[in-house]
Design a protein around this motif. Structure first.
Motif, mmCIF file in Angstrom:
data_model
loop_
_atom_site.group_PDB
_atom_site.id
_atom_site.type_symbol
_atom_site.label_atom_id
_atom_site.label_comp_id
_atom_site.label_asym_id
_atom_site.label_seq_id
_atom_site.Cartn_x
_atom_site.Cartn_y
_atom_site.Cartn_z
ATOM 1 N N UNK A 76 0.827 -1.198 0.000
ATOM 2 C CA UNK A 76 0.000 0.000 0.000
ATOM 3 C C UNK A 76 0.868 1.258 0.000
ATOM 4 N N UNK A 77 2.146 1.095 0.391
ATOM 5 C CA UNK A 77 3.080 2.223 0.427
ATOM 6 C C UNK A 77 3.939 2.320 -0.828
ATOM 7 N N UNK A 78 3.685 1.460 -1.800
ATOM 8 C CA UNK A 78 4.369 1.594 -3.085
ATOM 9 C C UNK A 78 4.096 2.990 -3.633
ATOM 10 N N UNK A 79 5.133 3.628 -4.178
ATOM 11 C CA UNK A 79 4.979 5.016 -4.632
ATOM 12 C C UNK A 79 3.853 5.153 -5.654
ATOM 13 N N UNK A 80 3.756 4.181 -6.583
ATOM 14 C CA UNK A 80 2.713 4.247 -7.615
ATOM 15 C C UNK A 80 1.322 4.034 -7.019
ATOM 16 N N UNK A 81 1.240 3.229 -5.968
ATOM 17 C CA UNK A 81 -0.036 3.046 -5.277
ATOM 18 C C UNK A 81 -0.483 4.359 -4.647
ATOM 19 N N UNK A 82 0.441 5.020 -3.975
ATOM 20 C CA UNK A 82 0.122 6.296 -3.324
ATOM 21 C C UNK A 82 -0.354 7.328 -4.340
ATOM 22 N N UNK A 83 0.361 7.425 -5.449
ATOM 23 C CA UNK A 83 -0.003 8.411 -6.470
ATOM 24 C C UNK A 83 -1.349 8.078 -7.103
ATOM 25 N N UNK A 84 -1.583 6.790 -7.415
ATOM 26 C CA UNK A 84 -2.849 6.389 -8.040
ATOM 27 C C UNK A 84 -4.028 6.584 -7.096
ATOM 28 N N UNK A 85 -3.769 6.462 -5.796
ATOM 29 C CA UNK A 85 -4.851 6.658 -4.815
ATOM 30 C C UNK A 85 -5.139 8.139 -4.581
ATOM 31 N N UNK A 86 -4.285 9.007 -5.119
ATOM 32 C CA UNK A 86 -4.410 10.455 -4.906
ATOM 33 C C UNK A 86 -4.454 10.791 -3.413
ATOM 34 N N UNK A 87 -3.637 10.075 -2.661
ATOM 35 C CA UNK A 87 -3.573 10.331 -1.231
ATOM 36 C C UNK A 87 -4.626 9.592 -0.432
ATOM 37 N N UNK A 88 -5.398 8.741 -1.120
ATOM 38 C CA UNK A 88 -6.467 8.009 -0.448
ATOM 39 C C UNK A 88 -5.973 7.083 0.647
ATOM 40 N N UNK A 89 -4.707 6.686 0.573
ATOM 41 C CA UNK A 89 -4.191 5.786 1.611
ATOM 42 C C UNK A 89 -4.236 6.427 2.992
#
Length: 247
Positions: A135-148
């Motif tokens: 969930x902390x993968x950089x691409x995950x963070x960007x794709x979530x638009x900060x949703x994490x």
């Protein structure tokens, strides 16, 4: 506290670069002022690297760096002007009538999109199999638009741990097998709790998890065999918002 670093060989710069490589680190990196603001609201920021002083709480360490160092730290093709180091969130989920289980999602863009769509339609609690992309993968963070920063999540280590939720949840697995029911025809009971399960991009839900599903569902489609898992989830989340969550 504000200080300045001008050397790319500074120990703190090296330490920050190591965070990007170390999956077991207690910290993770986000970029951009937008994500910084979301991280600040979640009280997760411990250090900020910036090209110029920011108007943020004095208790957060600000480090003024030059463009060369920023480019070195950045994961982006065109580096942003802010990079912040955050502490990882505590893993937990809240008691809710709807949970999502993600079984071996490999693509960080898919995971980030699922999180973003979930939040858009009122879904905030996610369980992830141990082999999911971080969930902390950089691409995950960007794709979530900060949703994490706004979701609750927990890693499930074994299928037996997942089975414990069957005591209070009806398991709905989204699959492509011949015995799947049409999702549009499934009747949701507002007094019942549901666990929605979405599987791997190439292989779907793993056999041991599919075997414990109470119902197998499919979104009816035409002219193509299957949908991308993030697209599938987004459609389901939207329809659930209408059929179940807003009852």
């Amino acid at each position: 506290m504000i200080k300045e670093i001008t050397s790319i060989n500074n120990s703190l710069i090296k330490e920050t670069l190591n965070i990007l490589k170390d999956k077991k680190s207690k910290y993770f990196i986000v970029e951009s002022k937008h994500l910084l603001q979301m991280a600040l609201q979640s009280d997760l920021v411990i250090r900020v690297f910036t090209l110029e002083k920011l108007d943020i709480d004095d208790s957060i360490e600000q480090i003024i760096i030059n463009k060369k160092i920023m480019d070195k730290l950045s994961n982006l093709k065109n580096s942003s002007d802010v990079i912040c180091v955050c502490k990882k969130k505590d893993e937990f989920i809240k008691n809710d009538n709807l949970l999502i289980y993600l079984d071996y999602i490999q693509d960080p863009g898919n995971l980030g999109t699922i999180i973003r769509s979930g939040l858009a339609f009122g879904i905030k609690n996610f369980l992830l199999s141990k082999n999911c992309v971080s969930i902390y993968n950089f691409k995950t963070i960007m794709a979530s638009q900060g949703g994490i920063f706004d979701i609750n999540f927990k890693t499930i280590l074994e299928t037996n741990e997942l089975k414990e939720y069957k005591k209070t949840y009806t398991f709905l697995g989204f699959a492509l097998s011949d015995d799947c029911k049409n999702f549009n025809e499934f009747s949701f009971n507002k007094n019942e709790n549901y666990m929605l399960i979405f599987g791997n991009e190439g292989n779907g839900i793993s056999k041991d998890v599919l075997n414990i599903c109470d119902h197998k569902l499919i979104i009816p489609i035409k002219n193509i065999d299957s949908l991308n898992v993030a697209i599938c989830f987004s459609i389901v989340a939207y329809l659930l918002n209408i059929k179940y969550l807003n009852h």
